[in-house]
Write a protein that holds these residues in place. Sequence first.
Motif: not given
Lengths: 717, 488
Positions: A456-460, A465-466, A489-496, A572-575
């Motif tokens: 997860y971290h490797k993909n996150y 960055r993209c 903001s990604c850490l806090e909740k689903n950014v999408w 990949h950017l799920a909290p």
Amino acid sequence: MKATRKLPKPTQSTSSHCNNFKDGAVVKLEAETIVSPNDAHSLDGNCNSAETVKVSPPKPVQTKGCFVFKPSANKRRKTPTVEDYFTHGCEDTENSKLRFRNCQTLWEKMKADTELLQDELNRKILDSLLAFIRKSVSTFQRGTDDWASRMRAHEIPTAALVLGVNVPDHDMTFQCLSDQLQQSVTPFVVSVQATECAALNHMLQRVLERLMGTSVSVDNEEEPEQRSTNVNQKRVHCSLITLCNWYKTVTKVCSYCKEHPPIVVIFKDLEAFNPKVLQDFILICSRYVEQLPLMFVFGIATSPSTIQHMLPHSVSSLLGIELFQSLSCTQHLASVIDKVILTSQFPFKLNGKVLQVLVSIFLYHDFSVRNFINGLQLALLEHFHSQPLSVLCCKEAAALVHATELSHRDVERLQQLPSFMRYVEEQGPQEQVELLTSDDHVKEVCQKLLKDLCKYHKNYYPTLRCLHILTASLPKYPLGKQIRELHISCLEKNVWENDEYVSAMQLLRMMAKDELTSALQKCAEILKSVKTKKMRATLLEMKTSRRTKKMSQFEILRDQALEFIDSLVRSHLAPPESQPLYEVCYYSSSAVLRRHLNATPRTSIQTALSNPYHYLKNEDLRAEDGTVSNAAPDICIVYKLHLECGRLINLYDWLEAYATVVSAAEGKDPDSADFGKVDELKHARFIQAVSELEFLGFIKSTKQKTDHVSRLTWGGC
Amino acid sequence: MQEGIQCSCCESEQCLSVIRGIHSDDSVEKTFLGNGRNGDKHTCICPIETLVWTNDYTLVQRARCNIDCHCLSMCHCLSMLSCSKQCSYPSIFIYGHRATGKSHVIHTLLKELELPYATVSCVECVSVGLLFEQVLLSLFGSDSASLLSRNPSLSDFVRVYKQLCVQASAKQTRYIVLDRAELLRDMEANLLPAFLRLQELVEDNVTVILLSEIVWDKFRPNTGCFEPLLLHFPDYSKGELQQILSEDSHPSYSPELYSAFINILLGVFYSVCRDLRELSLRLSMLKFQPLFSLPSVKESDTHKLWRNIEPHLKKAMQTVYLREVSSVQWEQQLKMEEKEAGAVRGLSAHAHVELPYYSKFLLIAAYLASYNPARTDKRFFLKHHGKIKKTNFLKKHEKTSNHLLGPKPFPLDRLLAIFYSVVDSRVAPTASVFCQISSLVTLQLLNQVGHDDQLDAPKYKCAVSLDFILAISRTVSFDMVKYLYDFL
């Protein structure tokens, strides 16, 4: 092994020496001098202490368990090691050593990385500074041959180094600078601080001391000679003439300084210097410019125009100032975050709130990168100290090994983790039973989950960055200008699910073709460097899409590309909270960190005074909201009473009220005659409490009315 | 010998007349004129003849070679220094503006005439002891200073001087030159009067020369003192400046072209700047200009050369007196600008200061507290203040602009009260907020006023300019002008 130091009871032998008592020798209890050899052994890392006891045993001269305080020359205090402090108070001691080691290695790696990074950031400015100094040296050496250098022969070359407002952070830069100078340019480097140079003679003294001191230590073979001259100089006044003579002898004697190495004086904090002292110093130095190759470095915190504010034209015309501007501290922080936090290299992570605390302390309060790193260290320590499962927070391979060695107690802890429980609930009933009963199965699953977390971290981070590259150029920065904002903001909740994300995606659809292509190109590079298998597959797809985009059906391809990005983000950017076992890696108690790093002394004092139970934990003091038990300490009662008053407080009324409350606390009958009567003891206690309040700054005496004091705070009941 | 004595270097009327006077007069009498103790008004006689009579002629010629443009001043000085074998006047006070050649003339003369002398800059003397020590060192050699006690007083100095004087009695007058003599006033009160009549105190043939940029009237102590011989060094005239500047001609150009260039330079700068040092800096900057390195233009084509140098002169004019960049950087910038045109970026171009968010607001609050009367805080920071017009609560003395009067001190609580109402979010009163106040003080953006009662109620003043605070408030989008009483 606990690091408790117990004071051995005084042995019988001591009392037999009571006759040795001489006229009132000072007695003091000194625990360290009578450490028993046993005790000394129990503490590792301090082997000298046992010997110390043997060499100079305490000399008991006193009676009744008192010992004469006799400082011995080679006395060593037994300080517990860092590890002892760490393990002390850890609820789970069995793996605390392991955790400590994890913590240490991780921190050392982080520290080394940040130091390397800071060196790199400093390198550019330091290099140009060194070049400047070298150039000035060469013009000095050429002397009067060169027409141009003769024209500015009377200027002292000066580098104005602008470093940003956080002065304590500059220390490292200056250290680095003087090290490099000493290595490559000149052995004669002095740095002075404003606090040492209150007057001109102090300043001269500091400069001379440090210069002449260094040379003694630099060339050992001339030491006797040097020392004899130094003795002379002790008697002679501190003046630049002495320095001149010294410089001549030194350059004559030692072979490597044939080419007249310059004397560099570094003023660490120019703003804080007394302008008069500085002006005089420069004037004096300029008189010796022909004999001494002097050179100044001004460390400036605000802006270069301070030089003009501090030095009049007659002085500043003696300097040839050149300006060097360092990287701004926000850029500095961005690169530190980039290197230490936005990477899968370190297993230790901060959750959104903690990161927010650290960043806001930086932005709102101090602009200090060093403090930020210290905060990070504190979070690291706290995490390993308070979370027993942090044994698993290390490199993937080691973590997998540790996972197989988990004790039963640890497995129980694992099962109680909210994220693990959530995971269990998602499994089938058969699996659930297995997970709740079998330790071995839990360990196996744990290994699998740890691997997943790593992945997860490797993909996150690449995905993050993209997304940042794509959104950073959008108007009004819907997802933040800096990558750290996006990260939080990604850490806090689903950014999408954010509105901002939706609008950002819409804006991306409207973006010009060439901008979008170049941004996508950069994304492709990032993804290429990561090279996970899945990514590589998608990368190929991207590439083809970009190539075809150049042709005609731009819009279709654009939508495809953006959809692909969107899918990347969603996958990949799920909290991190959604990942099982995230508690192992993420430190989340922002309140602890805030309390430690951003202390609120006034709030603490007010809490202590209005609610003594909060700190004293005495059940008698427990009271309902807003009231104070009458058994509370005097100062709390006095404080509570003073809150009921206006701006001016009549001391006598205050005393009466106090006496009433205290009498009630003593359990006196309210109807009796001496209830609430002021006796000497109460009076004294009251006076003490009032003066304590004055000391804390709540009241002060006033000249308006003699028997009144005035309040310095507002509000109250 | 007399044929050689002519004021060849300067054609100034005064000097020539002085010389002419000498020729007709009896020179022996003149020699002692300088010693007239009763004559407080100093009459200067050019004693070159006397000098020749007393000194080695070649020495004088050599001295004169080194100081071309100071003919008149030199004559005056020579008149006083010449009679070295006689007892000379006890003290001479020389004053003149910066860079008018005071120390240069004196030093060259003393050096070239091979007279025994000691020069001490009073800036350097952090203690009186240092001053005495340096004087003794340069007059009597290296081991003389050890006779002084650790913290010597003036009488110690006199005693040691006498002692050494007996051992090495001088045939010539000894000279003590005190540079930046105005600092003597700040030292012990007896020092200046004592130096003025040191000759009497030590009973030796010694003359003290005081150099200063300040006139003697500002020196005279209340208790009165011996009046020294006064000598004024006038500012350089345009011609003298040109002569001095063209001395250092660039090796690769003809002297004619060079002096023509100096002429142009002076024509531009003379109206704003007559400081020799500043002018020579400008010169050294401009010398690197393509004027001198244009291969296609001949030296005779002056018009073309002027067209070429004009823009650079303009740029140099903008930064006169502001030592913003070193000459090296200036050259580099000029080279850069040939490719891309842009303004000269000196030190003052970098006035922007990066501050933490709350520090900015603290500074804004401090500025408001310093420039608004405390009575008006209610109107600016309370929500329901009602409508108060400025005229209604104007007091008489407040009609003048606060910005003209400068910042006023304010207590810490007022600063914090304004800070909390100005900053938009809720701020906990943490230790770091207080830390920021003190670090603003060390950065010299705030000043602490008064030293009593630091624990209870420290007072501050805001030390930044309006432009600075406007720039700061713009970065946090705070409308500063709306809150300033002066702009209501």
